[in-house]
Structure formats: C-alpha cells, structure tokens
Design a protein around this motif. Sequence first.
Motif, PDB file in Angstrom:
ATOM      1  N   GLU A 177     -47.535  26.832  12.321  1.00  0.00           N
ATOM      2  CA  GLU A 177     -46.650  26.435  11.231  1.00  0.00           C
ATOM      3  C   GLU A 177     -45.966  25.102  11.491  1.00  0.00           C
ATOM      4  N   CYS A 178     -46.123  24.555  12.697  1.00  0.00           N
ATOM      5  CA  CYS A 178     -45.542  23.236  12.996  1.00  0.00           C
ATOM      6  C   CYS A 178     -46.389  22.173  12.318  1.00  0.00           C
ATOM      7  N   THR A 179     -45.805  21.465  11.363  1.00  0.00           N
ATOM      8  CA  THR A 179     -46.576  20.497  10.578  1.00  0.00           C
ATOM      9  C   THR A 179     -46.252  19.041  10.908  1.00  0.00           C
ATOM     10  N   PHE A 180     -45.155  18.796  11.629  1.00  0.00           N
ATOM     11  CA  PHE A 180     -44.854  17.404  11.966  1.00  0.00           C
ATOM     12  C   PHE A 180     -43.971  17.329  13.199  1.00  0.00           C
ATOM     13  N   PHE A 181     -44.015  16.141  13.823  1.00  0.00           N
ATOM     14  CA  PHE A 181     -43.154  15.809  14.954  1.00  0.00           C
ATOM     15  C   PHE A 181     -42.198  14.696  14.548  1.00  0.00           C
ATOM     16  N   ILE A 182     -41.005  14.717  15.096  1.00  0.00           N
ATOM     17  CA  ILE A 182     -40.187  13.508  15.141  1.00  0.00           C
ATOM     18  C   ILE A 182     -40.363  12.943  16.545  1.00  0.00           C
ATOM     19  N   VAL A 183     -40.940  11.747  16.634  1.00  0.00           N
ATOM     20  CA  VAL A 183     -41.318  11.142  17.912  1.00  0.00           C
ATOM     21  C   VAL A 183     -40.389   9.970  18.206  1.00  0.00           C
ATOM     22  N   MET A 184     -39.888   9.923  19.440  1.00  0.00           N
ATOM     23  CA  MET A 184     -39.062   8.802  19.876  1.00  0.00           C
ATOM     24  C   MET A 184     -39.887   7.913  20.800  1.00  0.00           C
ATOM     25  N   GLY A 185     -39.904   6.635  20.499  1.00  0.00           N
ATOM     26  CA  GLY A 185     -40.626   5.662  21.318  1.00  0.00           C
ATOM     27  C   GLY A 185     -39.986   4.297  21.205  1.00  0.00           C
ATOM     28  N   LYS A 186     -40.601   3.328  21.862  1.00  0.00           N
ATOM     29  CA  LYS A 186     -40.039   1.973  21.877  1.00  0.00           C
ATOM     30  C   LYS A 186     -40.771   1.082  20.886  1.00  0.00           C
ATOM     31  N   THR A 187     -39.986   0.450  20.016  1.00  0.00           N
ATOM     32  CA  THR A 187     -40.536  -0.539  19.091  1.00  0.00           C
ATOM     33  C   THR A 187     -40.334  -1.959  19.602  1.00  0.00           C
ATOM     34  N   ASP A 188     -39.332  -2.169  20.478  1.00  0.00           N
ATOM     35  CA  ASP A 188     -39.074  -3.510  21.012  1.00  0.00           C
ATOM     36  C   ASP A 188     -38.568  -3.400  22.450  1.00  0.00           C
ATOM     37  N   PRO A 189     -39.481  -3.421  23.435  1.00  0.00           N
ATOM     38  CA  PRO A 189     -39.073  -3.288  24.840  1.00  0.00           C
ATOM     39  C   PRO A 189     -38.182  -4.423  25.337  1.00  0.00           C
ATOM     40  N   LYS A 190     -38.105  -5.527  24.588  1.00  0.00           N
ATOM     41  CA  LYS A 190     -37.316  -6.671  25.023  1.00  0.00           C
ATOM     42  C   LYS A 190     -35.908  -6.679  24.445  1.00  0.00           C
ATOM     43  N   ALA A 191     -35.617  -5.747  23.582  1.00  0.00           N
ATOM     44  CA  ALA A 191     -34.293  -5.698  22.948  1.00  0.00           C
ATOM     45  C   ALA A 191     -33.259  -5.156  23.925  1.00  0.00           C
ATOM     46  N   ASP A 192     -32.015  -5.142  23.479  1.00  0.00           N
ATOM     47  CA  ASP A 192     -30.957  -4.525  24.266  1.00  0.00           C
ATOM     48  C   ASP A 192     -31.367  -3.107  24.641  1.00  0.00           C
ATOM     49  N   ARG A 193     -30.941  -2.657  25.821  1.00  0.00           N
ATOM     50  CA  ARG A 193     -31.406  -1.384  26.392  1.00  0.00           C
ATOM     51  C   ARG A 193     -31.305  -0.205  25.429  1.00  0.00           C
ATOM     52  N   HIS A 194     -30.273  -0.162  24.609  1.00  0.00           N
ATOM     53  CA  HIS A 194     -30.079   0.950  23.692  1.00  0.00           C
ATOM     54  C   HIS A 194     -30.554   0.623  22.270  1.00  0.00           C
ATOM     55  N   LYS A 195     -31.271  -0.485  22.125  1.00  0.00           N
ATOM     56  CA  LYS A 195     -31.801  -0.874  20.814  1.00  0.00           C
ATOM     57  C   LYS A 195     -33.325  -0.980  20.826  1.00  0.00           C
ATOM     58  N   GLN A 196     -33.930  -0.516  21.909  1.00  0.00           N
ATOM     59  CA  GLN A 196     -35.393  -0.617  22.021  1.00  0.00           C
ATOM     60  C   GLN A 196     -36.112   0.526  21.312  1.00  0.00           C
ATOM     61  N   GLN A 197     -35.418   1.644  21.117  1.00  0.00           N
ATOM     62  CA  GLN A 197     -36.072   2.878  20.688  1.00  0.00           C
ATOM     63  C   GLN A 197     -35.992   3.069  19.173  1.00  0.00           C
ATOM     64  N   SER A 198     -36.991   3.753  18.667  1.00  0.00           N
ATOM     65  CA  SER A 198     -37.001   4.142  17.257  1.00  0.00           C
ATOM     66  C   SER A 198     -37.548   5.555  17.136  1.00  0.00           C
ATOM     67  N   MET A 199     -37.318   6.160  15.982  1.00  0.00           N
ATOM     68  CA  MET A 199     -37.855   7.499  15.714  1.00  0.00           C
ATOM     69  C   MET A 199     -38.748   7.448  14.490  1.00  0.00           C
ATOM     70  N   ILE A 200     -39.826   8.241  14.563  1.00  0.00           N
ATOM     71  CA  ILE A 200     -40.828   8.184  13.503  1.00  0.00           C
ATOM     72  C   ILE A 200     -41.408   9.570  13.261  1.00  0.00           C
ATOM     73  N   LEU A 201     -41.752   9.835  12.020  1.00  0.00           N
ATOM     74  CA  LEU A 201     -42.353  11.104  11.618  1.00  0.00           C
ATOM     75  C   LEU A 201     -43.864  11.035  11.782  1.00  0.00           C
TER      76      LEU A 201
END
Length: 403
Positions: A177-201
């Motif tokens: 019944e699990c149809t989707f994930f919310i995935v956390m990963g890096k969209t910009d490894p060069k950004a500020d340490r706490h601004k590198q990550q994004s979440m995506i469906l």
Amino acid sequence: MDFAHSPETEELRQRLLTFMDEHVHPAEAVLQQQLAERENPWTRAPVVRELQAEARKRGLWNLFLAGHPEHGGLPNLQYAPLAEITGRSPQLAPIALNCDAPDTGNMEVLTMFGTPEQKKQWLEPLLDASIRSAFAMTEPEVASSDATNITTSIVREGDEYVINGRKWFITGALSPECTFFIVMGKTDPKADRHKQQSMILVPRNTPGVTIERGMSVYGYDDSDHGGHPEVLFEDVRVPVENLIGGEGEGFAIAQARLGPGRIHHCMRLIGMAERALEMTCRRVLDREAFGRPLAEQGVVREWIAEARVAIEQVRLLVLKAAYLMDTVGNKGAHTEIQAIKIATPRTVEWILDKAIQAHGAAGLSQDLPLAGWMAGARALRLADGPDEVHLRSLGRAELKKYR
C-alpha cells in the motif's frame, strides 16, 4: 495550574477507551493469527481495515494533525492523553486511528509545505488511509545523526529531477500500500551547510527505485507496518513539480516534520509503560517464589514504585512540551521536545526491562508483547535523532544562558 482534562478531552478519552476495550484489545490475538496466515508477508492484516472503519464511525480519525481541525486534528495538549492510550496497543491502535508513523509525518509535511496539486494527489489519500507512504532520509554510508551528511543527489535536468542514492531503515516501504516516498537529498552541495538539501516526492513504482532488503530491528521485521527496508535510487526521474517547497529548504522541512513526530512517539511510549506496569503488578501478585508472592519481595516493590514515579515524571514533561507547542510553537518548545526525546525512551526501556524480569522466560518470548515493545523503545533512542544529538544541543542551550 489546572491538571484536569477539558470536558471535550475527557469525552474523547472515554470514547477511545471504549473503542480499545471493545475492539482493539480483542483484535490483538486476531492480528497475530492473520499475520501468520498471510501469503505476502508485507500485506496489512484485514483486521486493521475493520478497526479503521469502526474508528472513523466513532470520530477517532487523524487526531494527531494539530492545527487542522477540518481533518480531525486536535491541539497537542488534547491529543497527548489520547495518543498515550493508543500506546497500550502499539501494533493496532495508532494505525486504527490513522495516527501511525511515517504517514503522520508525511501528512504534516504535505499539509505545511505541499502545493495544492501535491495535496490533491498525495495528502488526501493519506488522510483517507487509502494509501501509505514512506520517508527516506537515513543513509547507510554516513552518520545520519547529522542530516547535513546525506549524500543522495537530486539534480535538475530540464523539467525533471534525477535522484541517485541509497537509503535504509525506510519504514513502511515494503508495504504493497506504500505508493510514494518523500526523499531527502542534496540539490546544491556548494550551498550553505543547511541549505544544500531538498525534499521531493517519488512514486514507489518509478523506474530506478529498487527495494533491496528488509532490515530487522533486534530481530523483528515489523512486517505489520511494512518493514524497514534498504532502498536504492538509480537515475530516478520525477517531474520538477514533485519538489516540496523550494530548493534548499529540505533541512528546515525535516526539522518541522521531526518535532511533532518526537512528541507523538513519547506520548505513545507512556501508554506502553503503563500497560507494562499493569502487567507487572498482575504477574507479581499471581506468582510465588520462596514461599511468598513475588509482590512481597522488596526489590519487586521498589521496581513498581520507581516505575510509577518515572511514568508520572515523563508524562508531565510531555504535557508541558505539548502545551508549549500549542502556545508558542514547535520552535519555542524545542528544549522541551529534546528533553522528552531523551528522557522518555530511556525511562520506558527501564520499565520494560523490569516487566520482562518479573515475567521470567515468558517476558522474553513471543507469548507476550514485552520483548517486541523493548525493541521498539530501544530503537527510539536512535530514531528521529539519537540521544547524543539531543544531549549535545540541549547542553549547548543550557550553557548559553551563562555565557
């Protein structure tokens, strides 16, 4: 200070207690039988659907979603005593009320940060319990206690994001019944340490998503909740519209998600501790050793007294955190949320240990739920941030007062 429940809360408590007595507790044995008879070891037991239908009829649905009464959500202070009751039957009661992780956290994320289209496609079915979901953040190759360490990449190519990485202990991902994930990963490894990550469906059936193996927790596979598998993402492509919030907002979204999750776990653990203490008292009054009931042994009475004191302490701390979350927000309650996350699993782990000891070999066996509860309580000293991370942050905040 008024420690009494409001009339509305008390009415809900009585309604939930009746539901537990009439439906949930009698279904515990049915659940074990149905789990043993499944052809697919990851499918949901039919009794869960029956309980969910009954809970909805009784108005016991989506109670966790603070700030959203339109969906059934209650303020944290009002939800706390109800969540505690569900913790007395952790395999069945939370999911029966659609108040079970990781769906609860994902519903909160989509409620706070989702677009109207994302809410229509993913949130509404979750609120209805017609689907399940998973949250993919922890990785095997890095110390995930520091979320900025994650290495999964989310790279934009035209109208798509391409995701590559490996996650594990992704609760619920093996459920059909699990149809989707919310995935956390890096969209910009060069950004500020706490601004590198994004979440995506990421829909579960997207090409490149491979569920490699289920992970056990102290030997338990938690198949009734969809397991905790290791998941590989290889050149997984999803539309840019699947991004939650904006690029670089993933870390902040994660913190917003984890705060309520931490307190919900603690609320339920208190209910688990209460039931374990009740089982202990009944056991030691019923069994004799060396010519007298176990209850007359001084060490056993000390266990029971210490357990009662400890439960009352953590309950009051949890209620204080819930009150602050309702009145000054999750950020204002940060210190108290950390405190309960440190104190509650440790406390309940000790109470469960004494309950197992009082039950002897039976406490270790599959005939009683205590060993499984112990595995769950121990796991919560790592889930949603290990003890040491919260101790580090809490100690730093305390020292800051004197600098």
